[in-house]
Design an enzyme around this catalytic site. Structure first.
Site, PDB file in Angstrom:
ATOM      1  N   ASP A   1      -0.521   5.453  23.070  1.00  0.00           N
ATOM      2  CA  ASP A   1      -1.592   5.874  23.635  1.00  0.00           C
ATOM      3  C   ASP A   1      -2.879   5.278  23.114  1.00  0.00           C
ATOM      4  O   ASP A   1      -3.891   5.791  23.460  1.00  0.00           O
ATOM      5  CB  ASP A   1      -1.489   7.431  23.354  1.00  0.00           C
TER       6      ASP A   1
ATOM      7  N   THR B   1       1.704  12.237  31.517  1.00  0.00           N
ATOM      8  CA  THR B   1       3.011  11.864  30.979  1.00  0.00           C
ATOM      9  C   THR B   1       3.502  10.736  32.034  1.00  0.00           C
ATOM     10  O   THR B   1       3.179  10.869  33.174  1.00  0.00           O
ATOM     11  CB  THR B   1       3.890  12.969  31.186  1.00  0.00           C
ATOM     12  N   GLY B   2       4.356  10.030  31.804  1.00  0.00           N
ATOM     13  CA  GLY B   2       5.177   9.057  32.537  1.00  0.00           C
ATOM     14  C   GLY B   2       6.329   9.818  33.217  1.00  0.00           C
ATOM     15  O   GLY B   2       6.907   8.998  34.318  1.00  0.00           O
TER      16      GLY B   2
ATOM     17  N   ASP C   1       0.929  10.504  20.619  1.00  0.00           N
ATOM     18  CA  ASP C   1       1.782  10.464  19.491  1.00  0.00           C
ATOM     19  C   ASP C   1       1.831   9.397  18.545  1.00  0.00           C
ATOM     20  O   ASP C   1       2.334   9.038  17.722  1.00  0.00           O
ATOM     21  CB  ASP C   1       3.482  10.492  19.923  1.00  0.00           C
TER      22      ASP C   1
ATOM     23  N   LYS D   1      -2.823   5.295  30.935  1.00  0.00           N
ATOM     24  CA  LYS D   1      -3.200   6.667  30.326  1.00  0.00           C
ATOM     25  C   LYS D   1      -4.886   6.771  30.125  1.00  0.00           C
ATOM     26  O   LYS D   1      -5.380   7.852  30.483  1.00  0.00           O
ATOM     27  CB  LYS D   1      -2.549   6.996  29.205  1.00  0.00           C
TER      28      LYS D   1
ATOM     29  N   ASP E   1      -0.529  14.157  25.604  1.00  0.00           N
ATOM     30  CA  ASP E   1       0.501  13.416  26.138  1.00  0.00           C
ATOM     31  C   ASP E   1       1.853  14.283  25.812  1.00  0.00           C
ATOM     32  O   ASP E   1       1.797  15.272  24.907  1.00  0.00           O
ATOM     33  CB  ASP E   1       0.756  12.118  25.213  1.00  0.00           C
ATOM     34  N   LYS E   2       2.605  14.377  26.684  1.00  0.00           N
ATOM     35  CA  LYS E   2       3.900  15.428  26.840  1.00  0.00           C
ATOM     36  C   LYS E   2       4.899  14.938  25.911  1.00  0.00           C
ATOM     37  O   LYS E   2       5.123  15.616  24.874  1.00  0.00           O
ATOM     38  CB  LYS E   2       4.685  15.231  28.273  1.00  0.00           C
ATOM     39  N   THR E   3       5.586  13.955  25.811  1.00  0.00           N
ATOM     40  CA  THR E   3       6.629  13.546  25.144  1.00  0.00           C
ATOM     41  C   THR E   3       6.526  13.106  23.838  1.00  0.00           C
ATOM     42  O   THR E   3       5.648  12.457  23.539  1.00  0.00           O
ATOM     43  CB  THR E   3       7.513  12.586  25.769  1.00  0.00           C
TER      44      THR E   3
END
Length: 705
Positions: free
Chosen positions: A592, A541-542, A588, A569, A387-389
């Site tokens: 998720d 990512t969104g 995170d 996701k 996941d990015k953020t």
């Protein structure tokens, strides 16, 4: 003070804040006491047995075994001495041997009986059979019944002592992760310095409540989770993250129970105590890891059951064979030896010992293995989906670029922006002030700070009004960006950055800055290290595609899934799996859960977010994505050790049982029960030492290659 919204552009780089959820767990201080010497292994053949019990029984059995062995006529004959003769000397081995059988052998007798009742034959039943046969045969000899010469008292004594020693070693190893758990609990201080209206008072940690204000002095440990409200200090968070480097914590930053303020005093507002702290959540995860079973362990259990039937069958055939040859004493001797040799002690130790040490090593490195299956599966992973953020990025804004309009200088633009923002606690404002501090810029004094909702902020600097804000601010002020500056800012916007302009009081645009979600410095190392291990790296990512592509290009990521809703996701995980790939999902821990649950290995990152999340098999206690490499390396090393131990243990049994049955007796090769016990113990020691080699594996995230 509140701040206007700085993310004015639709392509702004994702959410700039990251909301943690309170962890849950069990009480870790006061209510949870544990002695490592009494660590109870709560499942399997050692249910209800403690390390201390095996240790105590071993030492007493060893002490009793010395006179049993010394007064044994067979041992005297083998070593060439005559045991002392006095009234009652002949009864020393039977009497002490009986004590050894009943006291030292009790755990095996009870365990064997339970396995028999449960119809799950295994190691304990084999040991119980061996010592019972030896006990009965020895008493038959001691009482002179039938004229048998089956004096096995010394073999019985040594066998029980060796078995107790082996189980003591095993229990200590299996309790080592519990020792790491106790070490976590020991990190909490007994008392805290609570700030009151009249000064400070020393109170037990158990008396603290959320909302209390505590003073943490240099060198002291945090008594609870909280937020720094005054002061700044370097904190040693190695007990949580496994990273030895201290991290700065100042006003507004969260701090975790058990961490150490190394250089300065801070005042902290307590936010969580007792079983609500991150430390309690970590303790609970370590306990879950100890209690969880795995497919590999089930394999070892099935192998032990097979060996029971194998040994029982071999014993029956041995007895029948030697009896048919006309030698009942030899039949009993060989049968006892077969039962001793076939005890799958080393096999039963092979896998649980590796997993116990792996779990402990991981916990010390800040990798908390909730489900042992995750440890086993990680070695087979083909792709890691991040996941990015909040995972590859910090989830916090960072100033990336500065552009000055004609006639202005970049440093002067940044200094003005920082001066205006200096009174704001908004994450964007703090990022701008940090960037100015990093350049050692002198900030002019600012007064009259005002937040303009949805547009930006303004303040008076050196007698002139200065605005800082996005496109909405420019529209309100009716100013147009110079084309030369617009060329720069359009490029920023295309990659998804949020753009803030610095506007003078007369409407002149002095320059602009770009704000982006900060990429963790550790992420580049994590991505490249995974790729060197033959594992692909993907990102989900969104955020807008241009934002995602910019981050992916920066990190060298293989594949990107952009503009994905949190609820979708897991579909991306399924898409990767449909290609035949085994997926590890790293998120995170906030939104998720479905993806973490669907992946072969679900890894939640960040102890401060959701350490109790049930859908993740692994929790990285810190926020360092390089810790994923620790899982990969540990999984591969553990698998190698499991197979090495299984091959050694199984091979030992396969070769030894025929010798114990006497298939080479015609050639003069005869394996006695005592020799069998010694060889069995040697096999156990080899397996234990081989597993201990896992401790040489260094799981330091900052040292990944």
């Amino acid at each position: 003070m509140s701040h206007g919204n700085h993310s004015h552009h639709p392509a702004a780089a994702g959410p700039l804040t990251h909301a943690p959820a309170a962890p849950t767990g069990h009480p870790h201080h006061g209510g949870h006491e544990h002695d490592d010497d009494h660590a109870v292994h709560t499942h399997g053949q050692h249910a209800g047995h403690s390390t201390a019990m095996f240790k105590n029984r071993f030492w007493l059995t060893l002490a009793l075994s010395v006179p049993v062995v010394y007064f044994s006529p067979m041992m005297g004959h083998l070593l060439g001495y005559m045991p002392p003769e006095f009234p009652g000397a002949a009864w020393i081995p039977p009497v002490l041997g009986t004590v050894i059988f009943l006291y030292g052998g009790q755990p095996f007798l009870k365990g064997g009986l339970q396995e028999l009742k449960d119809r799950t034959p295994g190691m304990m039943l084999l040991i119980a059979m061996a010592i019972t046969v030896a006990f009965a045969a020895s008493w038959v000899t001691s009482l002179g019944i039938g004229g048998f010469d089956l004096d096995f008292w010394w073999e019985l004594a040594l066998l029980v002592a060796i078995m107790l020693l082996g189980h003591w070693i095993e229990m200590r190893a299996l309790g080592s992760a519990q020792g790491a758990l106790d070490a976590l609990a020991a990190l909490l201080p007994d008392e805290a310095e609570r700030i009151t209206e009249g000064g400070t008072e020393i109170v037990p940690v158990a008396d603290l409540a959320p909302g209390d204000l505590v003073l943490v002095r240099p060198g002291a440990r945090m008594p609870a989770d909280g937020t720094v409200v005054d002061g700044q200090a370097e904190f040693d968070e190695s007990m949580i993250t496994g990273e030895s480097k201290t991290v700065p914590r100042g006003t507004g930053d969260p701090v975790v129970a058990g961490t150490v303020a190394t250089d300065s005093s801070v005042r902290v507002r307590v936010t969580a105590v007792g079983d609500q702290t991150a430390l309690a959540g970590i303790q609970r995860l370590v306990e879950e890891a100890q209690a969880s079973s795995s497919r590999a362990q089930a394999l070892a259990d099935r192998a032990a059951a097979f060996l029971f039937y194998f040994a029982a069958g071999a014993g029956v055939l041995t007895f029948i064979g030697w009896t048919l040859l006309g030698s009942v004493p030899d039949a009993v001797t060989r049968t006892v030896t077969v039962l001793v040799i076939a005890c799958p002690h080393a096999l039963g130790l092979a896998i649980p010992l590796v997993i116990a040490i792996s779990t402990e090593q991981a916990a010390r490195a800040g990798v908390l293995i909730k489900n042992r299956m995750a440890l086993e599966r990680m070695r087979t992973v083909d792709v890691v989906l991040f996941d990015k953020t909040g995972t590859l990025t910090t989830g916090e804004p960072e100033l990336k670029d500065i552009a000055a309009a004609e006639g202005a200088e970049a440093d002067a633009v940044l200094a003005l922006a920082a001066a205006v923002e200096s009174d704001s606690e908004h994450p964007v404002a703090r990022a701008i002030v940090r960037a100015a501090g990093a350049r050692n810029l002198a900030l002019p004094a600012a007064t009259g700070f005002t937040a303009l909702a949805g547009r930006g902020v303004r303040a008076v600097v050196d007698g002139r009004t200065v605005h800082v804000g996005g496109p909405a601010l420019l529209r309100e002020l009716g100013v147009v960006e110079p084309e030369a500056l617009a060329v720069r800012t359009r490029a920023w916007m295309e990659r998804g950055a949020a753009v803030l302009h610095v506007v003078d009081g007369d409407g002149t645009i002095l320059g602009a800055v770009s704000m982006e979600d900060a990429v963790r410095a550790e992420s580049r190392q994590a991505v490249s290290a995974l790729q060197r291990r033959g594992i692909k790296v993907a990102m989900v990512t969104g955020d807008a595609r241009q934002v995602s592509q910019a981050v992916a290009a920066d990190l060298g990521i293989d594949e990107v899934f952009a503009e994905v809703l949190p609820a979708d996701k897991d579909k991306k995980v399924a898409e990767l799996q449909a290609r035949g790939l085994k997926v590890a999902m790293v998120g995170d821990g906030v939104n998720d859960s479905p993806a973490l649950a669907r992946a072969e290995v679900g890894i939640a990152i960040g102890a401060g977010t959701d350490v109790a999340m049930e859908s993740a098999g692994v929790v990285l206690a810190g926020n360092d994505p390089r810790a994923v490499l620790s899982m990969v390396d540990l999984s591969r090393a553990s698998y190698r050790k499991m197979w090495q131990n299984l091959v050694w243990a199984a091979g030992y049994n396969i070769l030894s049982v025929p010798l114990a049955a006497g298939v080479l007796a015609f050639a003069g090769v005869v394996l006695s029960p005592a020799a069998g016990a010694v060889l069995m113990s040697a096999s156990t020691v080899v397996v234990a030492l081989n597993a201990q080699l896992l401790r040489r594996l260094k799981l330091n995230p900052s040292g990944v290659q």
